[in-house]
Design a protein around this motif. Structure first.
Motif, PDB file in Angstrom:
ATOM      1  N   PHE A  50       0.828  -1.200   0.000  1.00  0.00           N
ATOM      2  CA  PHE A  50       0.000   0.000   0.000  1.00  0.00           C
ATOM      3  C   PHE A  50       0.865   1.254   0.000  1.00  0.00           C
ATOM      4  O   PHE A  50       1.783   1.390   0.803  1.00  0.00           O
ATOM      5  N   ASP A  51       0.536   2.153  -0.897  1.00  0.00           N
ATOM      6  CA  ASP A  51       1.230   3.427  -1.018  1.00  0.00           C
ATOM      7  C   ASP A  51       0.874   4.322   0.169  1.00  0.00           C
ATOM      8  O   ASP A  51      -0.111   4.093   0.876  1.00  0.00           O
ATOM      9  N   ARG A  56       9.783   5.842  -7.814  1.00  0.00           N
ATOM     10  CA  ARG A  56      10.723   4.887  -8.413  1.00  0.00           C
ATOM     11  C   ARG A  56      11.271   3.923  -7.368  1.00  0.00           C
ATOM     12  O   ARG A  56      11.406   2.721  -7.615  1.00  0.00           O
ATOM     13  N   GLU A  57      11.593   4.434  -6.181  1.00  0.00           N
ATOM     14  CA  GLU A  57      12.101   3.576  -5.110  1.00  0.00           C
ATOM     15  C   GLU A  57      11.040   2.574  -4.666  1.00  0.00           C
ATOM     16  O   GLU A  57      11.351   1.404  -4.419  1.00  0.00           O
ATOM     17  N   ILE A  58       9.803   3.032  -4.574  1.00  0.00           N
ATOM     18  CA  ILE A  58       8.700   2.130  -4.204  1.00  0.00           C
ATOM     19  C   ILE A  58       8.498   1.093  -5.294  1.00  0.00           C
ATOM     20  O   ILE A  58       8.335  -0.098  -5.016  1.00  0.00           O
ATOM     21  N   TRP A  59       8.518   1.519  -6.553  1.00  0.00           N
ATOM     22  CA  TRP A  59       8.373   0.619  -7.694  1.00  0.00           C
ATOM     23  C   TRP A  59       9.447  -0.467  -7.663  1.00  0.00           C
ATOM     24  O   TRP A  59       9.153  -1.657  -7.795  1.00  0.00           O
ATOM     25  N   ASP A  60      10.691  -0.055  -7.468  1.00  0.00           N
ATOM     26  CA  ASP A  60      11.808  -1.008  -7.447  1.00  0.00           C
ATOM     27  C   ASP A  60      11.694  -1.970  -6.267  1.00  0.00           C
ATOM     28  O   ASP A  60      11.965  -3.171  -6.408  1.00  0.00           O
ATOM     29  N   HIS A  61      11.287  -1.458  -5.119  1.00  0.00           N
ATOM     30  CA  HIS A  61      11.129  -2.318  -3.937  1.00  0.00           C
ATOM     31  C   HIS A  61      10.043  -3.361  -4.188  1.00  0.00           C
ATOM     32  O   HIS A  61      10.231  -4.551  -3.893  1.00  0.00           O
ATOM     33  N   ALA A  62       8.913  -2.921  -4.722  1.00  0.00           N
ATOM     34  CA  ALA A  62       7.814  -3.851  -4.998  1.00  0.00           C
ATOM     35  C   ALA A  62       8.248  -4.914  -6.009  1.00  0.00           C
ATOM     36  O   ALA A  62       7.934  -6.096  -5.841  1.00  0.00           O
ATOM     37  N   ALA A  63       8.963  -4.514  -7.026  1.00  0.00           N
ATOM     38  CA  ALA A  63       9.438  -5.461  -8.041  1.00  0.00           C
ATOM     39  C   ALA A  63      10.399  -6.477  -7.441  1.00  0.00           C
ATOM     40  O   ALA A  63      10.321  -7.673  -7.738  1.00  0.00           O
ATOM     41  N   SER A  64      11.280  -6.022  -6.591  1.00  0.00           N
ATOM     42  CA  SER A  64      12.289  -6.899  -5.989  1.00  0.00           C
ATOM     43  C   SER A  64      11.715  -7.866  -4.963  1.00  0.00           C
ATOM     44  O   SER A  64      12.307  -8.908  -4.702  1.00  0.00           O
ATOM     45  N   PRO A 114       6.787  -4.548 -11.044  1.00  0.00           N
ATOM     46  CA  PRO A 114       5.598  -5.060 -10.387  1.00  0.00           C
ATOM     47  C   PRO A 114       4.343  -4.656 -11.157  1.00  0.00           C
ATOM     48  O   PRO A 114       4.414  -3.956 -12.161  1.00  0.00           O
ATOM     49  N   LYS A 115       3.236  -5.077 -10.655  1.00  0.00           N
ATOM     50  CA  LYS A 115       1.953  -4.661 -11.182  1.00  0.00           C
ATOM     51  C   LYS A 115       1.414  -3.555 -10.273  1.00  0.00           C
ATOM     52  O   LYS A 115       1.778  -3.489  -9.106  1.00  0.00           O
ATOM     53  N   ALA A 116       0.580  -2.700 -10.856  1.00  0.00           N
ATOM     54  CA  ALA A 116       0.017  -1.601 -10.079  1.00  0.00           C
ATOM     55  C   ALA A 116      -1.504  -1.686 -10.092  1.00  0.00           C
ATOM     56  O   ALA A 116      -2.105  -2.003 -11.125  1.00  0.00           O
TER      57      ALA A 116
END
Length: 112
Positions: A5-6, A38-46, A69-71
């Motif tokens: 969750f954002d 971008r940091e949140i995106w990368d964390h979710a992907a990882s 990741p998916k959003a």
């Protein structure tokens, strides 16, 4: 099916969705409450999360970068935490289908 969750969504959602979406977390849990998108995106992907946000920023990331990741864009405006919870639970099957779609990058959940 783990959700991240954002910051524009309540951290209380983590406990409220636990039975339907076990392992879900909030960006605050990882010290990402002031992180860039971008940091949140990368964390979710990882870490195997789908990002859930009320903001449209991750929509652009999904189109530009694709999964993972998916959003999940919750278009709920000023809705309460309870209303967001009910929306996620009502669309659980759709979210599961979205998770299994290898090409899907963005799921829009309009507030009915």
């Amino acid at each position: 099916m783990r959700l991240l969750f954002d910051q524009n969504l309540s951290h209380r959602l983590v406990a409220l969705v636990d039975s339907a979406f076990p392992g879900s977390r909030h960006v605050v849990d990882y010290g990402l409450d002031t992180a860039t998108d971008r940091e949140i995106w990368d964390h979710a992907a990882s870490h195997g999360y789908m990002i859930v946000s009320k903001g449209s920023d991750f929509r652009q990331f999904a189109f530009l970068h694709g999964p993972p990741p998916k959003a999940i864009w919750v278009r709920a405006g000023n809705a309460s935490t309870r209303a967001i919870l009910e929306l996620l639970l009502r669309h659980r099957g759709l979210i599961e289908e979205f998770e299994g779609d290898a090409e899907g990058a963005l799921l829009v959940l309009p507030f009915d």
